[in-house]
Design an enzyme around this catalytic site. Structure first.
Site, mmCIF file in Angstrom:
data_model
loop_
_atom_site.group_PDB
_atom_site.id
_atom_site.type_symbol
_atom_site.label_atom_id
_atom_site.label_comp_id
_atom_site.label_asym_id
_atom_site.label_seq_id
_atom_site.Cartn_x
_atom_site.Cartn_y
_atom_site.Cartn_z
ATOM 1 N N ASP A 31 -14.269 -24.069 8.517
ATOM 2 C CA ASP A 31 -15.712 -24.115 8.268
ATOM 3 C C ASP A 31 -16.095 -25.550 7.908
ATOM 4 O O ASP A 31 -15.295 -26.279 7.329
ATOM 5 C CB ASP A 31 -16.082 -23.160 7.113
ATOM 6 N N LYS A 36 -17.432 -24.312 0.339
ATOM 7 C CA LYS A 36 -16.983 -22.948 0.648
ATOM 8 C C LYS A 36 -15.475 -22.924 0.873
ATOM 9 O O LYS A 36 -14.764 -22.059 0.358
ATOM 10 C CB LYS A 36 -17.718 -22.478 1.907
ATOM 11 N N ASN A 210 -28.856 -3.518 18.436
ATOM 12 C CA ASN A 210 -29.687 -3.884 17.283
ATOM 13 C C ASN A 210 -31.162 -3.571 17.518
ATOM 14 O O ASN A 210 -31.868 -3.128 16.616
ATOM 15 C CB ASN A 210 -29.503 -5.368 16.939
ATOM 16 N N GLY A 259 -35.030 -6.018 7.420
ATOM 17 C CA GLY A 259 -34.847 -7.448 7.177
ATOM 18 C C GLY A 259 -33.419 -7.801 7.522
ATOM 19 O O GLY A 259 -32.812 -7.187 8.393
ATOM 20 N N CYS A 262 -29.838 -10.186 10.876
ATOM 21 C CA CYS A 262 -29.615 -9.797 12.275
ATOM 22 C C CYS A 262 -30.823 -9.178 12.973
ATOM 23 O O CYS A 262 -31.294 -9.714 13.970
ATOM 24 C CB CYS A 262 -28.428 -8.832 12.343
ATOM 25 N N LYS A 265 -33.986 -11.439 13.803
ATOM 26 C CA LYS A 265 -33.727 -12.531 14.755
ATOM 27 C C LYS A 265 -33.262 -11.994 16.117
ATOM 28 O O LYS A 265 -33.617 -12.532 17.153
ATOM 29 C CB LYS A 265 -32.725 -13.527 14.177
ATOM 30 N N LYS A 322 -30.314 -5.334 1.688
ATOM 31 C CA LYS A 322 -29.908 -3.933 1.625
ATOM 32 C C LYS A 322 -28.846 -3.810 0.532
ATOM 33 O O LYS A 322 -28.370 -4.840 0.035
ATOM 34 C CB LYS A 322 -29.404 -3.444 2.974
#
Ligand code: NAD
Length: 437
Positions: A31, A36, A210, A259, A262, A265, A322
């Site tokens: 990354d 991170k 989706n 929301g 994923c 968008k 969520k």
């Protein structure tokens, strides 16, 4: 045992890398975010995802899972390279492929022997060809491109990855197909399918899935809004239609709009992809419009009740998009915070996992409480934005004694109407009648 590199160690990359390590492979995650990577090297999981910590610790301990910021180190010995990079909405709503294509070009310069390069990011139809061209620009060795969209759900990511309903593999070479079949064998022992198809179909399968789910939620939100007008109860309607096996019980819960990182968008990107080839996606275009309206549903109710929100102190339970995640990307709660602040209200937020992430955005514009009850102290009302389990059976007496008045606006329909009536609350939810004390 396969040697695998995973480029991009976010929600998808870290779960992918950890779960492949768990089945005995050797995985290096790379990354560009140094902070991170340092965290992970120190044994810290950088995101909240149930069950991830146990697998993460075990595979680091057993030397199957390592982390680096150096792409060369990560890919040197890898047979398979996964791209789990962001594909955020670009300027016009289409998916921004710069992360994916940027890394693809780098890979072209760096690979020294045959690699299977697997796209796990959600990308528009035709991206595999673009990735192939980007790698080929500089590559001097053979490689294959595979499209392997990811269907995991945040909050269930580890379980979903270890036991997927299906694995979708878009590939045009037998060699790559065989590598992928072997890699995924341990995950489909119960007989769930590995579905092989061409790359374009694989890419579209993810967007179609989706968009279909977003449509299902939005359909229920519209039915819920209609229930409120005509005096029907959306819970009864939900169970009534969900018992039909053609419809199914899942994904029928109304709320305050979808929301997350994923659905918004991906739905938007599919509409854009359609426009680019002269196809008008009318249904999912409408889904986006209806969802935008739904996000203000609870705030409208609060405003209707109070008239003016200036000076009101309002508590929001649930800030993550969520439950069971700390992800706040496109969270309905953030939309609510913005709306409340713009109307002059004071906001106190509480979330079991997402408060640090929200603090990074809002600083001291809103305040945060140590627990769900402290958040209610002297507030004018409780607003519920996320259905964390801890909110489902709360101490109603404590809620009542903490709030200035017993007022609950519930965007997730957590409580029984009868119970709210018995406890003496004013209670508004979605698609059900208002309870008056
Ligand atoms: P994320 O933002 O959590 O993670 C992306 C990671 O990539 C970050 O850690 C970032 O630092 C890193 N990165 C960026 N540029 C890099 C580079 N050049 N080299 C190495 N690392 C780099 O994103 P995510 O939620 O994991 O999503 C990744 C992709 O998977 C997206 O296309 C998304 O749509 C898709 N997806 C996400 C989910 C989900 O639930 N989050 C589910 C299925 C599919």
């Amino acid at each position: 045992m396969k040697k695998i590199a995973v480029v991009g160690t976010g929600y998808v990359g870290l779960v992918t890398g950890t779960c492949f390590a768990e089945t005995g492979n050797n995985v290096i995650c790379v990354d560009i975010d140094e902070k991170k990577v340092n965290k992970m090297r120190n044994g810290e999981v950088p995101i909240f995802e149930p069950h991830l910590d146990v697998l993460f610790e075990r595979n680091i301990r057993d030397n199957r899972l390592t982390f680096t910021t150096n792409l060369d180190d990560a890919i040197k010995d890898a047979e398979i390279i996964f791209l789990a990079l962001p594909t955020p909405p670009g300027e016009n709503g289409s998916a921004d492929l710069s992360y994916v294509l940027g890394v693809a070009e780098e890979l072209g310069k760096k690979i020294k022997n045959y690699k299977v390069i697997v796209d796990k990011s959600t990308v528009p139809v035709g991206t595999a060809d673009k990735v192939r061209a980007a790698v080929a620009k500089h590559a001097t060795v053979d490689f294959d491109i595979v499209s392997n969209p990811e269907f995991l759900r945040e909050g269930f990511a580890v379980d979903d990855f270890l036991k997927p309903d299906r694995v979708v593999i878009g590939a045009s070479s037998d060699r790559a197909r065989n590598v992928m079949r072997e890699l995924y064998k341990p995950f489909v022992r119960q007989g769930n399918p590995i579905l092989f198809m061409d790359e374009k179909s694989a890419e579209l399968t993810k967007y179609a899935a989706n968009s279909f789910l977003a449509t299902k939620i939005t359909f229920m939100n519209e039915i819920a809004n209609f229930c409120e007008i005509v005096g029907a109860d959306v819970d009864d309607v939900r169970i009534g239609i969900g018992s039909d096996s053609r419809i199914g019980k899942r994904f029928l819960f109304p709320g305050i709009g979808f929301g997350g990182s994923c659905f918004p968008k991906d739905v938007q990107a599919l509409v854009k992809s359609g426009k680019e080839v002269g196809h008008d996606f009318q249904i999912i275009d409408a889904v986006l419009k209806v969802n935008d309206k739904q996000k203000s549903r609870l705030i409208d109710k609060v405003e209707n009740y109070f008239g003016d929100l200036k000076g009101k102190k309002l508590t929001i339970w649930g800030l993550a998009f969520k439950p069971d995640t700390d992800d706040i990307r496109e969270a309905p709660a953030l939309f609510m915070i913005d709306a409340l602040l713009s109307k002059g209200a004071t906001v106190i937020g509480y979330d079991p996992e997402a408060m640090e992430n929200v603090k990074e955005i809002y600083g001291d514009k809103i305040s945060f409480a140590k627990n769900q009850y402290e958040a209610l102290q002297d507030a004018d009302a409780l607003l519920i934005a996320t259905e964390w389990s801890a909110f489902r059976t709360p101490d109603f007496d404590r809620i009542k004694s903490s709030l200035k008045q017993p007022l609950i606006f519930d965007g997730r329909n957590l409580f029984d109407l009868d119970e709210m009536l018995n406890k003496g609350f004013y209670y508004e939810s979605i698609g059900r009648k208002t309870i008056l004390p």
